[in-house]
Design a protein around this motif. Sequence first.
Motif, mmCIF file in Angstrom:
data_model
loop_
_atom_site.group_PDB
_atom_site.id
_atom_site.type_symbol
_atom_site.label_atom_id
_atom_site.label_comp_id
_atom_site.label_asym_id
_atom_site.label_seq_id
_atom_site.Cartn_x
_atom_site.Cartn_y
_atom_site.Cartn_z
ATOM 1 N N ILE A 118 0.838 -1.206 0.000
ATOM 2 C CA ILE A 118 0.000 0.000 0.000
ATOM 3 C C ILE A 118 0.871 1.252 0.000
ATOM 4 C CG2 ILE A 118 -1.682 1.319 1.344
ATOM 5 C CD1 ILE A 118 -2.825 -1.413 2.231
ATOM 6 N N VAL A 119 1.928 1.261 0.787
ATOM 7 C CA VAL A 119 2.843 2.410 0.819
ATOM 8 C C VAL A 119 3.499 2.605 -0.549
ATOM 9 C CG1 VAL A 119 4.979 3.286 1.831
ATOM 10 C CG2 VAL A 119 3.239 2.285 3.303
ATOM 11 N N VAL A 120 3.943 1.518 -1.165
ATOM 12 C CA VAL A 120 4.549 1.606 -2.499
ATOM 13 C C VAL A 120 3.539 2.169 -3.490
ATOM 14 C CG1 VAL A 120 5.415 0.207 -4.427
ATOM 15 C CG2 VAL A 120 6.282 -0.183 -2.120
ATOM 16 N N ALA A 121 2.296 1.707 -3.430
ATOM 17 C CA ALA A 121 1.262 2.191 -4.346
ATOM 18 C C ALA A 121 0.987 3.680 -4.145
ATOM 19 C CB ALA A 121 -0.018 1.386 -4.183
ATOM 20 N N LEU A 122 1.008 4.148 -2.906
ATOM 21 C CA LEU A 122 0.784 5.578 -2.657
ATOM 22 C C LEU A 122 1.935 6.430 -3.190
ATOM 23 C CD1 LEU A 122 -0.775 5.429 0.912
ATOM 24 C CD2 LEU A 122 -1.916 6.097 -1.213
ATOM 25 N N VAL A 123 3.154 5.951 -3.047
ATOM 26 C CA VAL A 123 4.306 6.667 -3.606
ATOM 27 C C VAL A 123 4.219 6.690 -5.127
ATOM 28 C CG1 VAL A 123 6.826 6.590 -3.866
ATOM 29 C CG2 VAL A 123 5.800 6.211 -1.625
ATOM 30 N N VAL A 124 3.846 5.554 -5.708
ATOM 31 C CA VAL A 124 3.682 5.477 -7.158
ATOM 32 C C VAL A 124 2.571 6.424 -7.620
ATOM 33 C CG1 VAL A 124 2.848 3.920 -8.984
ATOM 34 C CG2 VAL A 124 4.653 3.184 -7.435
ATOM 35 N N LEU A 125 1.484 6.498 -6.863
ATOM 36 C CA LEU A 125 0.383 7.410 -7.205
ATOM 37 C C LEU A 125 0.868 8.855 -7.236
ATOM 38 C CD1 LEU A 125 -2.638 7.944 -7.737
ATOM 39 C CD2 LEU A 125 -2.927 8.058 -5.257
ATOM 40 N N PHE A 126 1.707 9.227 -6.280
ATOM 41 C CA PHE A 126 2.270 10.583 -6.262
ATOM 42 C C PHE A 126 3.026 10.877 -7.560
ATOM 43 C CE2 PHE A 126 6.074 13.154 -5.367
ATOM 44 C CZ PHE A 126 5.460 14.373 -5.108
ATOM 45 N N PHE A 127 3.883 9.949 -7.984
ATOM 46 C CA PHE A 127 4.654 10.173 -9.207
ATOM 47 C C PHE A 127 3.772 10.129 -10.452
ATOM 48 C CE2 PHE A 127 8.171 8.955 -6.363
ATOM 49 C CZ PHE A 127 8.969 10.078 -6.556
ATOM 50 N N GLU A 128 2.726 9.329 -10.430
ATOM 51 C CA GLU A 128 1.801 9.306 -11.567
ATOM 52 C C GLU A 128 1.055 10.639 -11.713
ATOM 53 O OE1 GLU A 128 0.988 7.414 -14.089
ATOM 54 O OE2 GLU A 128 2.239 5.687 -13.648
ATOM 55 N N ILE A 129 0.656 11.223 -10.600
ATOM 56 C CA ILE A 129 -0.020 12.521 -10.667
ATOM 57 C C ILE A 129 0.948 13.591 -11.156
ATOM 58 C CG2 ILE A 129 -1.183 14.305 -9.292
ATOM 59 C CD1 ILE A 129 -2.906 11.821 -9.793
ATOM 60 N N LEU A 130 2.204 13.532 -10.722
ATOM 61 C CA LEU A 130 3.199 14.470 -11.235
ATOM 62 C C LEU A 130 3.403 14.300 -12.736
ATOM 63 C CD1 LEU A 130 6.068 14.527 -8.570
ATOM 64 C CD2 LEU A 130 4.377 16.287 -9.045
ATOM 65 N N ARG A 131 3.442 13.050 -13.188
ATOM 66 C CA ARG A 131 3.623 12.797 -14.617
ATOM 67 C C ARG A 131 2.414 13.247 -15.429
ATOM 68 N NH1 ARG A 131 5.896 6.780 -15.333
ATOM 69 N NH2 ARG A 131 4.357 6.920 -16.973
ATOM 70 N N ALA A 132 1.242 13.284 -14.828
ATOM 71 C CA ALA A 132 0.031 13.682 -15.551
ATOM 72 C C ALA A 132 0.050 15.157 -15.921
ATOM 73 C CB ALA A 132 -1.211 13.380 -14.719
ATOM 74 N N THR A 133 0.869 15.949 -15.239
ATOM 75 C CA THR A 133 0.941 17.381 -15.561
ATOM 76 C C THR A 133 1.731 17.641 -16.824
ATOM 77 O OG1 THR A 133 2.908 17.700 -14.188
ATOM 78 C CG2 THR A 133 0.749 18.030 -13.140
ATOM 79 N N ASN A 134 2.466 16.647 -17.303
ATOM 80 C CA ASN A 134 3.264 16.792 -18.514
ATOM 81 C C ASN A 134 2.399 16.466 -19.727
ATOM 82 O OD1 ASN A 134 5.282 16.969 -20.383
ATOM 83 N ND2 ASN A 134 6.341 15.102 -19.740
ATOM 84 N N ASN A 135 2.298 17.382 -20.646
ATOM 85 C CA ASN A 135 1.482 17.167 -21.848
ATOM 86 C C ASN A 135 2.360 16.740 -23.009
ATOM 87 O OD1 ASN A 135 -1.008 17.737 -20.752
ATOM 88 N ND2 ASN A 135 -0.780 19.931 -21.073
#
Length: 135
Positions: A55-72
């Motif tokens: 669960i902790v790994v998934a939350l860290v991954v979610l953080f980086f996925e949201i950061l990557r979503a800002t890149n168009n």
Amino acid sequence: MFNAIPLMVIPFILYNLAMAGLMGSGGLPALHNDLLVLSMISGAMWSMSLGDLFIVVALVVLFFEILRATNNSRGSLVNHMLSMLVFIGFLVEFLLVQDAATQVFFILLTIALIDVIGGFAVSIRSAGRDVSIGL
């Protein structure tokens, strides 16, 4: 190319490796294996199991996925489509595989859903700001 690969596939693979027996005893008992046990200043014992670590790994991954979503970039649309496929994989496994019917897997499924919805929302929001009117 690697920017298009959704990071939520990491917890998905880790969970399935644990169920296959490649991380400890295998199966559902592997999720309850304590990886870390600490004595707190209060005298309480704090422990982190393998399922908690997922669960902790998934939350860290979610953080980086949201950061990557800002890149168009070109890969962001492919990333969103692949993230949707990862979520569908989580959902199908949750519904059809007996070892996936756990609280840990359901939380991972929910994090994958938040990744899909959040990624699309952030991309749409940031794409709207990139449009210039030419004034």
